[in-house]
Design a protein around this motif. Sequence first.
Motif, short mmCIF file in Angstrom:
data_model
loop_
_atom_site.label_atom_id
_atom_site.label_comp_id
_atom_site.label_asym_id
_atom_site.label_seq_id
_atom_site.Cartn_x
_atom_site.Cartn_y
_atom_site.Cartn_z
N LEU A 70 0.83 -1.20 0.00
CA LEU A 70 0.00 0.00 0.00
C LEU A 70 0.87 1.25 0.00
N LEU A 71 1.92 1.24 0.80
CA LEU A 71 2.84 2.38 0.84
C LEU A 71 3.53 2.54 -0.52
N HIS A 72 3.96 1.44 -1.08
CA HIS A 72 4.65 1.47 -2.37
C HIS A 72 3.75 2.04 -3.46
N ASP A 73 2.50 1.63 -3.46
CA ASP A 73 1.55 2.09 -4.47
C ASP A 73 1.32 3.59 -4.39
N GLN A 74 1.48 4.17 -3.20
CA GLN A 74 1.28 5.60 -3.02
C GLN A 74 2.58 6.39 -3.09
N ILE A 76 5.20 6.13 -1.17
CA ILE A 76 5.67 6.48 0.17
C ILE A 76 6.84 5.58 0.56
N TYR A 101 7.68 8.38 7.53
CA TYR A 101 7.09 8.15 6.22
C TYR A 101 7.50 9.31 5.32
N LYS A 103 7.97 11.17 1.21
CA LYS A 103 7.74 11.31 -0.22
C LYS A 103 8.77 12.30 -0.75
N ASP A 176 -0.42 10.74 3.61
CA ASP A 176 -1.17 10.39 2.40
C ASP A 176 -2.18 11.44 1.96
N TYR A 188 2.54 18.86 -3.41
CA TYR A 188 3.01 18.04 -4.52
C TYR A 188 4.30 18.59 -5.13
N ILE A 202 -0.19 6.08 7.62
CA ILE A 202 -1.23 6.46 6.66
C ILE A 202 -2.59 6.00 7.18
#
Length: 362
Positions: A70-74, A76, A101, A103, A176, A188, A202
């Motif tokens: 889940l972290l990888h998909d976002q 993070i 966490y 980004k 997130d 962003y 998250i």
Amino acid sequence: MEKKWILAGLHGCDGIGWRMLANILSRDEEWEHAIHFSPADWVERGLTPEKSLQMSQHFNSDYIDKRMQLLHDQGIQLVTYLDESYPILMKETARAPWVIYAKGDISLLSTLSVAMVGTRVPTAYGRKIGSWLAEELCSRGITIVSGLARGIDGVCHESALRCGGSTIAVLGTAIDIPYPSEHTSLYYDIAKRGLIISEYPIGMKGHPGLFPQRNRIIAGITRGTVVVEADARSGSLITADLALESDRDVFAVPGPITSPKSRGTLDLLKQGAKIVTQPQDILEEYEDLLTKRKDVPAPKTQHNLLTDVEQRIYHMLEQGITGFDDLLTQSGWDFGLLHSVLLSLIMKKTVVQLPGSVFKII
């Protein structure tokens, strides 16, 4: 399974807080085998019978794998207390977060950095000084750290990005979801060109009590904290106090003694904070740590992106909000030239026009 992933999995579990993790990691030689614990094992480590049963049923390798995916998909990344990339300065502080966490560019955690904080409702003076200091520090290779809050925080992040420097935003909420919402675009931008970090898992719901905790990270990963503009009850003073507790430098920018927005910084100066009237007041404290390469030009600042005539009007507006007629008198120009220069400055988003044909710098 690696200890790092066990730690990250535990950190994401409801009911496993900082203190519980501290107890497990410092006293328990078997914690790395937590995915195999029985309800009795969890009870022995301080959990309630009900929570212990839940942990024995759900805390397993499958749970950790799904969470990591889940972290990888976002997009993070994780930096745990066990990693070499964990900030060394942060480890020297009280209640260092077990998991960060992230980004963006996590290498920024190891750069020379300074926190810049202040009021959420700054004056034009505060915005101007915050922007100026952030740009000058960035030009010497210093990373600007702040909390992505409204006001001074946002000004300093934006200025760092605008001049091509580095910045880290430390959130008081889970990573997130951008917060505050008006800084979504900035969030962003920083994630793309700098670094966003949070200690909160998250999906965790935010509440006001999390923000003072966030301040210890802002103070903890930096060499010093600059309070640009703050009233007597500003949360930025908490960051300054935490910096002092961690034996870090505290700087304060003086402001008008009649301004409520200067009371906090003036109080800090009375208490011994170093006064900042120019960027060199900060830079001189870190001369031995600065590694600016002579073959790399300094990042472009807002000023050197302007033409000569635009800079002339910009400098006039630095003295404060000014009406069109006053600018006409001060410049000695004709109506058409002044109008075109002001329009150009507005299009470059350095000046804004207010009702009544008055102008101020952004």
